[in-house]
Scaffold this motif. Structure first.
Motif, short mmCIF file in Angstrom:
data_model
loop_
_atom_site.label_atom_id
_atom_site.label_comp_id
_atom_site.label_asym_id
_atom_site.label_seq_id
_atom_site.Cartn_x
_atom_site.Cartn_y
_atom_site.Cartn_z
N UNK A 9 12.58 59.69 30.43
CA UNK A 9 11.31 59.28 29.88
C UNK A 9 10.74 58.15 30.73
N UNK A 10 9.44 57.94 30.63
CA UNK A 10 8.80 56.87 31.39
C UNK A 10 9.13 55.52 30.76
N UNK A 11 9.50 54.56 31.58
CA UNK A 11 9.74 53.21 31.10
C UNK A 11 8.43 52.44 31.17
N UNK A 12 7.91 52.05 30.02
CA UNK A 12 6.60 51.40 29.94
C UNK A 12 6.78 50.03 29.32
N UNK A 13 6.22 49.00 29.96
CA UNK A 13 6.27 47.65 29.42
C UNK A 13 5.00 46.93 29.85
N UNK A 14 4.17 46.56 28.89
CA UNK A 14 2.94 45.82 29.14
C UNK A 14 2.96 44.54 28.32
N UNK A 15 2.36 43.49 28.85
CA UNK A 15 2.21 42.23 28.13
C UNK A 15 0.74 42.05 27.77
N UNK A 16 0.50 41.59 26.54
CA UNK A 16 -0.87 41.44 26.05
C UNK A 16 -1.04 40.06 25.42
N UNK A 17 -2.25 39.54 25.51
CA UNK A 17 -2.61 38.26 24.93
C UNK A 17 -3.46 38.49 23.69
N UNK A 18 -3.04 37.94 22.56
CA UNK A 18 -3.81 38.08 21.33
C UNK A 18 -5.10 37.27 21.45
#
Length: 68
Positions: A9-18
């Motif tokens: 499976x694709x390894x997906x990791x994103x960081x987001x700012x609230x």
């Protein structure tokens, strides 16, 4: 760079700012293509504010015409 192991499976990791409280959190969900752009619905784990993140990507034809 070498990769150890194989993944099915694709390894997906994103960081987001609230936008409400400024908390930075990670998301493993991928963007979904909707209405001509890539969008993701998120909820801040700290203040529970719901918001949408949009990413625009250029359309290309891949290696057929020299693109990536």
């Amino acid at each position: 760079m070498t990769q150890k192991g194989t993944h099915t499976w694709d390894l997906i990791l994103h960081y987001h700012l609230c936008p409400h409280c400024g908390y930075i959190f990670e998301s493993r969900a991928d963007y979904q293509y909707r209405l001509g752009s890539y969008q993701k619905d998120l909820e801040c784990p700290r203040c529970h504010t719901q918001f949408m993140v949009t990413r625009n990507r250029k359309h290309h034809f891949g290696p057929l015409l020299g693109g990536d």
